[in-house]
Design an enzyme around this catalytic site. Structure first.
Site, PDB file in Angstrom:
ATOM      1  N   SER A 137      38.788  34.704  36.119  1.00 51.76           N
ATOM      2  CA  SER A 137      39.557  35.922  35.809  1.00 51.76           C
ATOM      3  C   SER A 137      40.137  36.040  34.422  1.00 51.76           C
ATOM      4  O   SER A 137      40.619  37.107  34.058  1.00 51.76           O
ATOM      5  CB  SER A 137      40.679  36.089  36.822  1.00 51.76           C
ATOM      6  OG  SER A 137      40.140  36.611  37.992  1.00 51.76           O
ATOM      7  N   SER A 176      39.910  39.205  37.419  1.00 55.01           N
ATOM      8  CA  SER A 176      41.010  40.039  37.844  1.00 55.01           C
ATOM      9  C   SER A 176      41.978  40.400  36.703  1.00 55.01           C
ATOM     10  O   SER A 176      42.755  41.341  36.850  1.00 55.01           O
ATOM     11  CB  SER A 176      41.801  39.335  38.951  1.00 55.01           C
ATOM     12  OG  SER A 176      42.401  38.142  38.448  1.00 55.01           O
ATOM     13  N   LYS A 184      50.313  39.584  32.602  1.00 54.55           N
ATOM     14  CA  LYS A 184      49.591  39.984  33.812  1.00 54.55           C
ATOM     15  C   LYS A 184      50.628  40.154  34.918  1.00 54.55           C
ATOM     16  O   LYS A 184      51.567  39.349  35.005  1.00 54.55           O
ATOM     17  CB  LYS A 184      48.561  38.901  34.158  1.00 54.55           C
ATOM     18  CG  LYS A 184      47.691  39.232  35.359  1.00 54.55           C
ATOM     19  CD  LYS A 184      46.622  38.158  35.577  1.00 54.55           C
ATOM     20  CE  LYS A 184      45.725  38.466  36.755  1.00 54.55           C
ATOM     21  NZ  LYS A 184      44.650  37.465  36.941  1.00 54.55           N
TER      22      LYS A 184
HETATM   23  N1  GLN Z   1      36.340  37.000  41.059  1.00 59.10           N
HETATM   24  C1  GLN Z   1      36.869  35.801  41.635  1.00 59.10           C
HETATM   25  C2  GLN Z   1      37.575  36.119  42.925  1.00 59.10           C
HETATM   26  O1  GLN Z   1      37.646  37.267  43.275  1.00 59.10           O
HETATM   27  C3  GLN Z   1      37.791  35.128  40.670  1.00 59.10           C
HETATM   28  C4  GLN Z   1      39.091  35.814  40.553  1.00 59.10           C
HETATM   29  C5  GLN Z   1      40.081  35.045  39.733  1.00 59.10           C
HETATM   30  O2  GLN Z   1      39.735  34.200  38.914  1.00 59.10           O
HETATM   31  N2  GLN Z   1      41.342  35.314  39.986  1.00 59.10           N
HETATM   32  O3  GLN Z   1      38.035  35.250  43.607  1.00 59.10           O
END
Ligand code: GLN
Length: 480
Positions: free
Chosen positions: A174, A150, A75
């Site tokens: 995410s 994400s 990532k």
């Molecule tokens: N969707 C959540 C956020 O936008 C979680 C994102 C994540 O786990 N990085 O904060």
């Protein structure tokens, strides 16, 4: 070659059926062939082929590990030395990391071949990969649908077999949510299990790196090389890492599974409920006992999370000031102009929204009402889990309310987007480990089952997931 597991590939490499250079080239070709998915931000072709060559020598001399010569990808939140590391943001579009994240360092040492850097929501803020400066990732199962976020690039790359396994990070879902949307397996370990050093910070008390692959076994192998104490991360936990593969086949007879009654209500989509029911029946056949558990404070998880995560990100992202690294605006007239225009021009809308929310929640006069209150709620949520995990070994839940939604469907409505993580977010507030495993399809799109375990019980979760995968083949389905 691309639909083999890590163990099968490791055997093939040792039996000289193919070399790591050939395997790596095969994956690089696939990455090019499926470039329309937009899973990769950067492909490090030359470096990958060099690493593959080194791996081949290592295998030939007999000092290889399971991951030696296996093509994977990171990532783009993990710093990779001398390679662009963007975190999905224009702010870091020109950033060449001067060092490796500990996770990258460890996987390099294991001899894994890094194919490149995977697309993600900007600074990991999002649930659909639509906030990335580099564009939306398409879901390999249906290119009109999102891949989730994400870690959307990570999930799409594994589903489309553009990497054997990948790293991801999970602050509120995410790893698990995109894994569910793309029909792959992902594990978010206990907070502190995997080093955060060199993993670009979003919300430091919630962020945790983990592994994503097609099967629980592959996730176990990858996690084995990622996990462990790191003196460079002050929240890293100094506890031995068990052998994650040793107990994968342990029988599940007598396993106590808890179903949170707050999740299994009439609000749960009927198709999702039916899919989970089928999975639960499979576990009953394997000898598990099912018990209802109650976690009354879970309903406050989304508001508590968005106060805490935003507060932490407003502080973490203050380092991007246009002075030290990252984007700098053209011809600033003074320091104030440099700060405001550099940040104004390089951060996307969602990131700005979070910084504003977080700054507000932390400001004098609001701190007690929002931030402190959210921290108190966080404790209540952890206590709910503690109580439930005293009664059962593992908790089952949906990963997402629905299968992948369409690109564009929720991006204009942040609250609706935030609700996409309704089943995953509470786990980060508690710091517990959890997995997402493929459990079926709804409208030809994959959906997942979430397994939530006790602190440092990753081996158990992997065992529970692997045993299910021995009985089912959802994780073997491929979109291409
Ligand atoms: N969707 C959540 C956020 O936008 C979680 C994102 C994540 O786990 N990085 O904060």
């Amino acid at each position: 070659m691309h639909n083999k597991t890590i163990t099968e590939l490791a055997q093939g490499l040792r039996a000289k059926e193919f070399s790591s250079v050939e395997l790596t080239q095969h994956f690089l070709n696939r990455v090019k062939q499926h470039a329309d998915l937009n899973a990769y931000i950067t492909v490090t072709e030359d470096l990958a082929l060099q690493a593959a060559q080194v791996a081949d020598t290592r295998i030939a001399t007999g000092n290889a590990e399971l991951l030696t010569g296996i093509p994977m990808a990171h990532k783009d939140i993990f710093c990779t030395q001398d390679v662009k590391t963007t975190c999905g943001s224009k702010m870091l579009d020109n950033f060449i990391a001067p060092y490796n994240a500990t996770v990258v360092e460890k996987l390099n040492a294991a001899g894994a071949v890094n194919l490149g850097k995977l697309n993600m929501d900007e600074f990991a803020m999002g649930s659909s990969n639509e906030t990335s400066f580099y564009g939306t990732v398409k879901n390999p199962w249906n290119k009109n649908a999102v891949a989730g976020g994400s870690s959307g690039g990570s999930a799409a790359a594994v589903a489309a077999q553009l990497a054997v396994c990948v790293t991801g990070t999970d602050t509120g879902g995410s790893i698990r949510q995109p894994a569910a949307f793309c029909g792959i397996t992902g594990i978010k370990p206990t907070y502190g299990r995997v080093s955060r050093f060199g993993m670009i910070a979003y919300a430091s008390s919630l962020d945790q790196g983990g592994s994503m692959a097609r099967s629980a076994e592959d996730c176990a192998i990858l996690l084995q090389s990622m996990a462990g104490f790191d003196a460079k991360d002050s929240t890293s936990v100094d506890a031995p890492v068990p052998d994650y593969c040793a107990d994968l086949n342990k029988p599940l007879a007598g396993l106590k599974i808890g179903l949170p009654k707050e999740f299994f209500t009439t609000d749960l989509n009927a198709d999702m409920a039916a899919t989970l029911e089928t999975a639960i029946n499979e576990y009953k056949k394997l000898g598990a006992e099912i018990k209802d558990v109650s976690m009354p404070n879970l309903k406050y998880a989304i508001p508590a999370y968005y106060v805490i995560a935003s507060a932490e990100c407003s502080s973490n992202l203050s380092r991007y000031d246009g002075v030290r690294f990252g984007y700098r605006c053209e011809n600033p007239v003074d320091l104030e102009d440099l700060y405001t225009r550099s940040r104004g021009e390089a951060f996307g809308k969602e990131v700005k929204r979070r910084i504003l929310m977080g700054t507000y929640a932390l400001s004098a006069g609001y701190y007690d009402a929002y931030y402190l209150k959210a921290q108190q709620v966080r404790r209540l949520i952890s206590d709910d889990f503690k109580k439930a995990l005293n009664e059962v070994d593992v908790i089952f839940s949906p990963v997402t309310p629905t299968p992948a939604f369409n690109i564009g469907e929720k991006i204009a409505n942040p609250i609706e987007m935030y609700l996409a993580d309704i089943y995953t977010i509470a786990i980060n507030l508690a710091g517990l480990p959890a997995m997402s495993i493929p459990a079926g399809f709804i409208n030809s799109l994959p959906v997942g089952l979430q397994l939530i375990g006790n602190y440092f019980d990753e081996a158990r979760l992997l065992n529970i997931a692997h045993t299910y995968q021995n009985q089912t083949d959802w994780h073997k389905k491929s979109p291409l």
